[in-house]
Design a protein around this motif. Structure first.
Motif, PDB file in Angstrom:
ATOM      1  N   UNK A 110     -58.723 -23.583  14.480  1.00 38.07           N
ATOM      2  CA  UNK A 110     -58.137 -24.606  13.503  1.00 38.07           C
ATOM      3  C   UNK A 110     -58.596 -24.170  12.084  1.00 38.07           C
ATOM      4  N   UNK A 111     -57.745 -24.070  11.396  1.00 40.94           N
ATOM      5  CA  UNK A 111     -57.520 -23.944  10.188  1.00 40.94           C
ATOM      6  C   UNK A 111     -57.793 -24.748   9.169  1.00 40.94           C
ATOM      7  N   UNK A 112     -58.570 -25.054   8.084  1.00 37.47           N
ATOM      8  CA  UNK A 112     -58.301 -25.789   7.197  1.00 37.47           C
ATOM      9  C   UNK A 112     -58.250 -25.146   4.920  1.00 37.47           C
ATOM     10  N   UNK A 113     -57.633 -25.795   4.549  1.00 36.05           N
ATOM     11  CA  UNK A 113     -57.554 -25.780   3.336  1.00 36.05           C
ATOM     12  C   UNK A 113     -58.339 -26.140   2.161  1.00 36.05           C
ATOM     13  N   UNK A 114     -58.572 -26.025   0.920  1.00 37.42           N
ATOM     14  CA  UNK A 114     -59.396 -27.805  -0.098  1.00 37.42           C
ATOM     15  C   UNK A 114     -58.034 -27.468  -0.670  1.00 37.42           C
ATOM     16  N   UNK A 129     -45.006 -35.088  10.310  1.00 39.28           N
ATOM     17  CA  UNK A 129     -44.041 -33.227  10.419  1.00 39.28           C
ATOM     18  C   UNK A 129     -45.232 -32.502  10.917  1.00 39.28           C
ATOM     19  N   UNK A 130     -46.956 -32.554   9.721  1.00 40.11           N
ATOM     20  CA  UNK A 130     -47.519 -31.117  10.320  1.00 40.11           C
ATOM     21  C   UNK A 130     -47.428 -31.164  11.545  1.00 40.11           C
ATOM     22  N   UNK A 131     -47.937 -32.479  12.762  1.00 42.29           N
ATOM     23  CA  UNK A 131     -47.895 -32.651  14.289  1.00 42.29           C
ATOM     24  C   UNK A 131     -47.054 -32.091  14.625  1.00 42.29           C
ATOM     25  N   UNK A 132     -45.927 -32.510  14.428  1.00 39.26           N
ATOM     26  CA  UNK A 132     -45.063 -32.352  15.433  1.00 39.26           C
ATOM     27  C   UNK A 132     -44.637 -30.575  15.923  1.00 39.26           C
ATOM     28  N   UNK A 133     -45.274 -29.747  15.104  1.00 37.51           N
ATOM     29  CA  UNK A 133     -44.818 -28.773  15.594  1.00 37.51           C
ATOM     30  C   UNK A 133     -45.892 -28.370  17.033  1.00 37.51           C
ATOM     31  N   UNK A 193     -60.637 -21.711   2.182  1.00 40.27           N
ATOM     32  CA  UNK A 193     -60.130 -22.101   3.841  1.00 40.27           C
ATOM     33  C   UNK A 193     -61.231 -21.736   4.321  1.00 40.27           C
ATOM     34  N   UNK A 194     -61.578 -22.127   5.710  1.00 38.25           N
ATOM     35  CA  UNK A 194     -61.810 -22.588   6.535  1.00 38.25           C
ATOM     36  C   UNK A 194     -61.050 -22.334   8.062  1.00 38.25           C
ATOM     37  N   UNK A 195     -62.158 -21.372   9.053  1.00 38.20           N
ATOM     38  CA  UNK A 195     -61.185 -21.296  10.112  1.00 38.20           C
ATOM     39  C   UNK A 195     -62.505 -21.071  11.597  1.00 38.20           C
ATOM     40  N   UNK A 196     -61.976 -22.069  12.520  1.00 40.93           N
ATOM     41  CA  UNK A 196     -63.117 -22.203  13.267  1.00 40.93           C
ATOM     42  C   UNK A 196     -62.321 -22.150  14.599  1.00 40.93           C
ATOM     43  N   UNK A 197     -63.270 -22.198  15.517  1.00 41.93           N
ATOM     44  CA  UNK A 197     -62.776 -21.626  17.170  1.00 41.93           C
ATOM     45  C   UNK A 197     -63.173 -23.000  17.808  1.00 41.93           C
ATOM     46  N   UNK A 222     -55.070 -29.729   7.448  1.00 41.18           N
ATOM     47  CA  UNK A 222     -56.148 -28.907   8.452  1.00 41.18           C
ATOM     48  C   UNK A 222     -55.203 -28.829   9.899  1.00 41.18           C
ATOM     49  N   UNK A 223     -54.818 -27.787  10.477  1.00 39.73           N
ATOM     50  CA  UNK A 223     -53.496 -27.632  11.900  1.00 39.73           C
ATOM     51  C   UNK A 223     -54.676 -26.417  12.312  1.00 39.73           C
ATOM     52  N   UNK A 224     -53.227 -26.637  13.713  1.00 37.68           N
ATOM     53  CA  UNK A 224     -54.490 -25.797  14.885  1.00 37.68           C
ATOM     54  C   UNK A 224     -53.309 -24.262  13.913  1.00 37.68           C
ATOM     55  N   UNK A 225     -53.754 -23.639  14.943  1.00 39.54           N
ATOM     56  CA  UNK A 225     -52.965 -22.170  14.612  1.00 39.54           C
ATOM     57  C   UNK A 225     -51.984 -21.781  16.300  1.00 39.54           C
ATOM     58  N   UNK A 226     -51.535 -21.579  16.386  1.00 38.65           N
ATOM     59  CA  UNK A 226     -50.366 -22.182  17.486  1.00 38.65           C
ATOM     60  C   UNK A 226     -49.629 -20.683  17.060  1.00 38.65           C
TER      61      UNK A 226
END
Length: 691
Positions: free
Chosen positions: A441-445, A391-395, A478-482, A306-310
């Motif tokens: 936040x978007x998350x994938x399985x 590396x996923x968190x750096x952006x 996948x899911x997306x949460x706001x 999962x990561x934040x949609x930036x």
């Protein structure tokens, strides 16, 4: 056993459907026969990723089911008006491709049935997540008869349209149990509930199988008197726990289940057959079988990302645009007829995908992407993407720590952040405060493991169970949460100076050695070449992780959200090559509906509230009802727990909130606790504590 379905709605709960090969509710719906309904329950979309996903056993009120692999989902997408809902997030798609291969083209929401006025109508009753009955061995609660559902001794019953929770198997003419056959015949039969049998066989390669009851009671041989023997499971209470015995009614053979749990169980249990019930397939496997109880905590561990949609600063490329274009309906793509006539297409596509990529792409790049989509050979190969968690968190760190960046893009549909003044009392250690008023936040399985979680073994892809039979899915759930949150950035100079002191302490060396011991005990033989220190977080992570837990527990008192609804995101690593150092934390809450949340966390980021919040969290963290045991805790000898001064009374939070399952926590690193000198550490928050 045929496919069944569990539905996931965008908000609220979602319906589930189930059927037998000889009794297929979905076929009944198509034939307009309502002998049995297909929907058997509901789950939340997030549960499909973290607790009740593909390959997991989902406990419904009267039966247990397992969501099928992705091969079985397309049937349900085809039946849904509009097909699949696609989530557009190129950065997450790139990461999924790095794990599962470049053939992955989409991130899809689970198929869900829209609620019709007055409830779910017949036209949508078979929409949802396909599931199957698992385990298929069932036990009658009246006579203890043990039989697979496919033998049809037990009857499936699901006739109430608005009560899918009442779906169950029944023993229609149960006469109970008695040592005397004559007494059984004299009784009047009546309907009895049937429940899943509790024993399973699992292995570390993610396989799961039914327990071989017939082979077990006959010690690997066939029943001498019946080709298909009837079995009974009896249970007594004993000082050693439940004493369960399997009895063959055909030949009177008996065998207890305690043999499967004793010291010699490994020699008596069968080897793994390589079964993936969620795929209805068998694979080669050389691992020994392990006894597993239905519903055991280590039966299923989700592998998710999962990561934040930036917002994006750079100009979009063809590779960025392709997954977005693939998610568009054909009639929208048909509007892109020429490079000189893309203005209308941009607006239409942008409104559908809610993506800012179209605004960041030049006409030349956008037209090239449209042509590449029409010609697969013209599509560029997927870029190399690092899957390292840091590396996923750096952006995200680079955006949240740069006021110009997050201010510039705060007008986007999915992101808005503003800078807050740092409370005067926190300025010695806190460098900046950011109120994230809107985030997505978007998350994938990606798959799942059994016996142990992926990050606790060797991160070997071979240990992750596949989502499709060929192991090459073209899309993933996948899911997306706001939601909202607040971000704290800490002064790097102060954190680095404190960290350098901690690195030289004996107690830190104790933690390092304990982690190495824990790592070697939990990893497989294929992980011998991995350096445990490469998985060991730095002291700054321990301290900021501890503070995050204190803030979550304290924020739950005044934000309007329960602690289980709050989640953390820790940015804490030392400089490594071109990667800059980081010291910060983000506390968020998200919801799956399109409106997000109510603003309670953002309000806590105001200076007049944040200062008291942190100080009250520190005050509470300074004491624990299990002190001095807790405050002096550290691993000794062969102990390998991965925390210091931390326990359920002072620091532990729900696993939905903690990103490391309550590991790497120690109040001594954060606060000035009264402890023995040999375990004492300097307090990171000492400058604001006055120490």
């Amino acid at each position: 056993m045929s496919d069944t379905s569990l539905d996931a709605a965008d908000q609220g709960l979602a319906p589930v459907t189930i059927g037998l090969a000889e009794l297929d509710p979905i076929a009944d719906v198509e034939a307009k026969v309502t002998k049995n309904r297909s929907k058997v329950g509901s789950v939340r979309p997030s549960a499909l990723l973290y607790t009740s996903g593909i390959g997991a056993t989902v406990d419904l009120p009267h039966l247990s089911v397992m969501p099928h692999g992705l091969d079985a989902w397309q049937r349900y997408y085809d039946r849904r008006a509009g097909g699949a809902d696609v989530i557009v997030e190129p950065r997450l798609l790139e990461l999924v491709r790095a794990y599962l291969g470049g053939q992955v083209a989409q991130l899809r929401k689970a198929p869900w049935a829209p609620e019709a006025p007055g409830g779910f109508g017949d036209e949508t009753i078979d929409l949802g997540i396909p599931v199957r009955v698992f385990p298929q061995w069932l036990r009658c609660t009246g006579c203890n008869l043990l039989s697979p559902a496919s033998h049809q001794i037990f009857e499936f019953k699901n006739v109430l349209r608005y009560r899918p929770d009442q779906a169950t198997f029944i023993h229609k003419d149960c006469r109970g149990w008695s040592a005397s056959a004559g007494k059984i015949k004299a009784r009047k039969g009546r309907e009895q509930a049937v429940v899943p049998a509790r024993y399973l066989i699992a292995c570390v390669n993610g396989h799961l199988d039914e327990f071989p009851y017939a082979a077990w009671v006959h010690r690997g041989r066939s029943c001498p008197t019946a080709k298909v023997p009837q079995l009974r499971m009896r249970e007594w209470k004993s000082n050693l726990g439940p004493d369960v015995q399997i009895i063959c009614l055909s030949c009177d053979a008996k065998r207890g289940m305690l043999e499967a749990t004793g010291p010699k169980a490994a020699d008596k249990l069968p080897h793994c057959r390589g079964r993936h019930p969620h795929l209805d397939a068998f694979y080669k496997c050389d691992q020994p079988g392990k006894l597993m109880m239905l519903g055991a905590a280590n039966q299923w561990f989700a592998s998710t990302i999962g990561l934040l949609a930036l917002p994006r600063e750079e100009v979009a490329t063809v590779a960025d645009l392709l997954p977005v274009l693939q998610s568009l309906p054909p009639e929208v793509l048909a509007a892109a007829t020429a490079k000189d006539a893309l203005a209308g297409f941009r607006g239409w596509a942008g409104s559908i995908t809610q993506s800012d990529l179209f605004g960041n792409a030049t006409d030349d790049i956008l037209w090239e992407a449209v042509q590449a989509l029409a010609c697969a050979d013209a599509a560029p190969p997927p870029a190399e993407v690092s899957t390292d968690p840091t590396d996923i968190l750096v952006p995200e760190w680079l955006v949240l720590t740069d006021e110009e960046k997050y201010t510039k893009h705060s007008g986007s549909a999915d992101f808005r952040a503003v800078r807050r003044n740092v409370p005067q009392s926190l300025k010695p250690i806190v460098h900046e405060v950011v109120a994230v008023e809107k985030l997505k936040k978007v998350n994938a399985f990606l798959g799942f493991t059994r016996i142990d979680a992926l990050d606790r073994i060797d991160d070997s892809k071979s240990r992750v169970a596949p989502l499709t039979r060929d192991g090459r899915p073209t899309w993933v759930p996948a899911t997306e949460d706001r939601g909202e949150g607040f971000f704290l950035q800490f002064d790097e100079a102060a954190v680095a100076a404190w960290e350098q002191t901690v690195l030289g302490l004996d107690v830190w060396e104790t933690y390092r050695q304990t982690h190495a011991l824990n790592f070697k005990r939990r990893t497989s033989r294929t992980a011998d070449d991995i350096d445990p220190d490469s998985r060991f977080p730095a002291p700054r992570y321990w301290a900021l992780h501890t503070l995050s837990h204190l803030l979550i527990r304290e924020a739950a008192m005044s934000s309007g959200y329960g602690s289980a609804s709050l989640t953390e995101r820790i940015y804490a690593w030392r400089a490594d090559g071109e990667r800059p150092p980081a010291a910060g934390l983000l506390i968020t809450t998200t919801a799956s509906d399109s409106e997000g949340t109510l603003g309670g966390l953002v309000d806590l980021s105001k200076p007049d509230r944040l200062g008291p919040l942190v100080h009250e969290a520190m005050r509470r963290g300074g004491r624990c009802s299990s002190d001095p045991v807790c405050s002096h805790r550290r691993p000794r000898g062969k102990e390998d727990f991965l925390h210091g001064a931390a326990c359920h009374f002072c620091l532990f939070v729900s696993e939905t909130s903690c990103e490391r399952t309550n590991r790497f926590l120690d109040r001594r690193m954060l606060l000035d606790l009264m402890v023995d000198p040999d375990i004492a550490t300097p307090a990171l928050l000492g400058p604001i504590l006055g120490t």
